[in-house]
Design a protein around this motif. Structure first.
Motif, PDB file in Angstrom:
ATOM      1  N   SER A  38      -7.036  -7.193   3.298  1.00  0.00           N
ATOM      2  CA  SER A  38      -6.327  -8.464   3.450  1.00  0.00           C
ATOM      3  C   SER A  38      -7.131  -9.611   2.856  1.00  0.00           C
ATOM      4  N   ALA A  39      -6.496 -10.769   2.780  1.00  0.00           N
ATOM      5  CA  ALA A  39      -7.170 -11.961   2.256  1.00  0.00           C
ATOM      6  C   ALA A  39      -8.349 -12.370   3.129  1.00  0.00           C
ATOM      7  N   LYS A  40      -8.363 -11.911   4.391  1.00  0.00           N
ATOM      8  CA  LYS A  40      -9.461 -12.211   5.309  1.00  0.00           C
ATOM      9  C   LYS A  40     -10.507 -11.105   5.362  1.00  0.00           C
ATOM     10  N   GLY A  41     -10.328 -10.073   4.542  1.00  0.00           N
ATOM     11  CA  GLY A  41     -11.320  -9.014   4.464  1.00  0.00           C
ATOM     12  C   GLY A  41     -11.120  -7.864   5.423  1.00  0.00           C
ATOM     13  N   ASN A  42      -9.976  -7.809   6.092  1.00  0.00           N
ATOM     14  CA  ASN A  42      -9.700  -6.698   7.012  1.00  0.00           C
ATOM     15  C   ASN A  42      -9.115  -5.514   6.249  1.00  0.00           C
ATOM     16  N   VAL A  43      -9.611  -4.328   6.563  1.00  0.00           N
ATOM     17  CA  VAL A  43      -9.221  -3.126   5.823  1.00  0.00           C
ATOM     18  C   VAL A  43      -8.201  -2.316   6.607  1.00  0.00           C
ATOM     19  N   ASN A  44      -7.146  -1.904   5.933  1.00  0.00           N
ATOM     20  CA  ASN A  44      -6.169  -0.995   6.523  1.00  0.00           C
ATOM     21  C   ASN A  44      -6.634   0.430   6.222  1.00  0.00           C
ATOM     22  N   TYR A  45      -7.567   0.918   7.036  1.00  0.00           N
ATOM     23  CA  TYR A  45      -8.170   2.225   6.770  1.00  0.00           C
ATOM     24  C   TYR A  45      -7.151   3.351   6.883  1.00  0.00           C
ATOM     25  N   LYS A  46      -6.183   3.199   7.772  1.00  0.00           N
ATOM     26  CA  LYS A  46      -5.168   4.244   7.946  1.00  0.00           C
ATOM     27  C   LYS A  46      -4.381   4.449   6.658  1.00  0.00           C
ATOM     28  N   ALA A  47      -3.991   3.346   6.020  1.00  0.00           N
ATOM     29  CA  ALA A  47      -3.259   3.437   4.761  1.00  0.00           C
ATOM     30  C   ALA A  47      -4.175   3.876   3.620  1.00  0.00           C
ATOM     31  N   LEU A  48      -5.408   3.379   3.629  1.00  0.00           N
ATOM     32  CA  LEU A  48      -6.367   3.760   2.585  1.00  0.00           C
ATOM     33  C   LEU A  48      -6.656   5.253   2.633  1.00  0.00           C
ATOM     34  N   LYS A  49      -6.690   5.809   3.835  1.00  0.00           N
ATOM     35  CA  LYS A  49      -6.944   7.239   4.005  1.00  0.00           C
ATOM     36  C   LYS A  49      -5.915   8.063   3.234  1.00  0.00           C
ATOM     37  N   LYS A  50      -4.687   7.573   3.156  1.00  0.00           N
ATOM     38  CA  LYS A  50      -3.625   8.292   2.454  1.00  0.00           C
ATOM     39  C   LYS A  50      -3.822   8.265   0.943  1.00  0.00           C
ATOM     40  N   GLU A  51      -4.647   7.333   0.472  1.00  0.00           N
ATOM     41  CA  GLU A  51      -4.937   7.248  -0.962  1.00  0.00           C
ATOM     42  C   GLU A  51      -6.404   7.562  -1.252  1.00  0.00           C
ATOM     43  N   GLU A  52      -6.994   8.353  -0.391  1.00  0.00           N
ATOM     44  CA  GLU A  52      -8.411   8.686  -0.536  1.00  0.00           C
ATOM     45  C   GLU A  52      -8.699   9.385  -1.856  1.00  0.00           C
ATOM     46  N   SER A  53      -7.715  10.108  -2.384  1.00  0.00           N
ATOM     47  CA  SER A  53      -7.923  10.806  -3.660  1.00  0.00           C
ATOM     48  C   SER A  53      -8.212   9.815  -4.788  1.00  0.00           C
ATOM     49  N   LYS A  54      -7.608   8.627  -4.715  1.00  0.00           N
ATOM     50  CA  LYS A  54      -7.878   7.607  -5.738  1.00  0.00           C
ATOM     51  C   LYS A  54      -9.298   7.078  -5.607  1.00  0.00           C
ATOM     52  N   LEU A  55      -9.738   6.889  -4.364  1.00  0.00           N
ATOM     53  CA  LEU A  55     -11.120   6.469  -4.143  1.00  0.00           C
ATOM     54  C   LEU A  55     -12.069   7.539  -4.659  1.00  0.00           C
ATOM     55  N   ASN A  56     -11.731   8.803  -4.422  1.00  0.00           N
ATOM     56  CA  ASN A  56     -12.577   9.909  -4.900  1.00  0.00           C
ATOM     57  C   ASN A  56     -12.681   9.916  -6.418  1.00  0.00           C
ATOM     58  N   THR A  57     -11.607   9.513  -7.093  1.00  0.00           N
ATOM     59  CA  THR A  57     -11.632   9.429  -8.560  1.00  0.00           C
ATOM     60  C   THR A  57     -12.680   8.419  -9.014  1.00  0.00           C
ATOM     61  N   TYR A  58     -12.727   7.291  -8.314  1.00  0.00           N
ATOM     62  CA  TYR A  58     -13.721   6.271  -8.645  1.00  0.00           C
ATOM     63  C   TYR A  58     -15.136   6.774  -8.343  1.00  0.00           C
ATOM     64  N   LEU A  59     -15.288   7.483  -7.223  1.00  0.00           N
ATOM     65  CA  LEU A  59     -16.604   8.018  -6.874  1.00  0.00           C
ATOM     66  C   LEU A  59     -17.056   9.068  -7.888  1.00  0.00           C
ATOM     67  N   ASP A  60     -16.123   9.837  -8.421  1.00  0.00           N
ATOM     68  CA  ASP A  60     -16.455  10.806  -9.471  1.00  0.00           C
ATOM     69  C   ASP A  60     -16.973  10.085 -10.713  1.00  0.00           C
ATOM     70  N   TYR A  61     -16.353   8.959 -11.033  1.00  0.00           N
ATOM     71  CA  TYR A  61     -16.817   8.147 -12.160  1.00  0.00           C
ATOM     72  C   TYR A  61     -18.242   7.657 -11.920  1.00  0.00           C
ATOM     73  N   LEU A  62     -18.522   7.196 -10.694  1.00  0.00           N
ATOM     74  CA  LEU A  62     -19.870   6.732 -10.369  1.00  0.00           C
ATOM     75  C   LEU A  62     -20.892   7.854 -10.537  1.00  0.00           C
ATOM     76  N   ASN A  63     -20.525   9.036 -10.097  1.00  0.00           N
ATOM     77  CA  ASN A  63     -21.441  10.175 -10.173  1.00  0.00           C
ATOM     78  C   ASN A  63     -21.781  10.533 -11.622  1.00  0.00           C
ATOM     79  N   LYS A  64     -20.863  10.225 -12.525  1.00  0.00           N
ATOM     80  CA  LYS A  64     -21.058  10.573 -13.935  1.00  0.00           C
ATOM     81  C   LYS A  64     -21.633   9.405 -14.752  1.00  0.00           C
ATOM     82  N   THR A  65     -21.821   8.270 -14.109  1.00  0.00           N
ATOM     83  CA  THR A  65     -22.199   7.061 -14.848  1.00  0.00           C
ATOM     84  C   THR A  65     -23.564   6.542 -14.430  1.00  0.00           C
TER      85      THR A  65
END
Length: 235
Positions: free
Chosen positions: A32-59
């Motif tokens: 949110s604009a106040k910095g609060n995280v919707n972790y429940k919804a983010l959990k459903k898109e964890e694969s996208k976060l993992n894609t970014y983490l894979d990039y970090l591991n290779k960079t």
């Protein structure tokens, strides 16, 4: 040979830009604009976060990167892996509840960057704080907690790092939930106690605060520190 190097550089740039866009999209959607995280919804898109983490591991950050680009990279990495460790343990009420083999969340070696495994503490203290004389790092990295400076709903880039951290530190200092400021009395976040040396390299703590504070603070103002809220910055 020159054309091959140019092609490689262009490919790396596009991949880096694309992966940072993935993180930016996730933060824009779930923070949110106040910095609060919707972790429940983010959990459903964890694969996208993992894609970014894979990039970090290779960079691996390159020597020819500017200091600002390096800071943006490492701050993004810190925040992305903080989100990951929360998701790995979600639902959870506080990051302090995370333990693994007697180690807390900041000392668990799990953040893979450039083929090496780091702890969150190593990224913050042995890379960001050690190599960059920038107190705004403390509003860039996020500890997933109520009293922490708010998590930005965007990814950092070389182009936006200075502008975005200026915005975040102004918000943090002038947020009455995190710092209570008047002309002669200060009740400050413990971040200013724990890392006082980072904020006083070019003058007093009050000198630093006055750069961003909406209230002009007297140099002799009384300083105390607020209790730190470690509850999860969840929505």
């Amino acid at each position: 040979m020159r054309n091959i190097l140019l092609l490689f550089s262009l490919t790396f740039f596009l991949n880096s830009f694309g992966q940072t866009s993935v993180l930016n999209s996730l933060l824009k959607t779930h923070v949110s604009a106040k910095g609060n995280v919707n972790y429940k919804a983010l959990k459903k898109e964890e694969s996208k976060l993992n894609t970014y983490l894979d990039y970090l591991n290779k960079t691996k950050p390159q020597k020819n990167w500017s200091a600002t680009k390096k800071k943006a990279f490492w701050v993004n990495a810190y925040n992305a892996y903080t989100l990951k460790i929360i998701l790995n343990n979600y639902p959870i009420k506080s990051i302090l509840k995370i333990k693994q083999k007697g180690k807390d969340a900041w000392n668990i070696p799990f953040a893979k960057i450039g083929g090496k495994t780091h702890t969150l503490n190593h990224i913050e203290h042995k890379i960001l704080r050690k190599y960059f004389n920038d107190p705004k790092i403390h509003v860039g990295v996020n500890c997933a907690s109520g009293s922490c400076p708010q998590l930005g709903n965007f990814a950092f880039t070389e182009a936006n790092y200075e502008r975005k951290t200026d915005m975040l530190i102004k918000k943090f200092i002038n947020d009455p939930k995190r710092n209570k400021i008047s002309e002669n009395k200060l009740e400050l976040s413990k971040i200013f106690k724990w890392f006082k040396g980072d904020f006083t390299k070019k003058g007093s703590l009050i000198n630093f605060l006055n750069k961003y504070s909406a209230t002009k603070i007297d140099e002799k103002a009384k300083i105390s520190f607020l209790k730190y809220d470690w509850s999860l910055n969840g929505k």
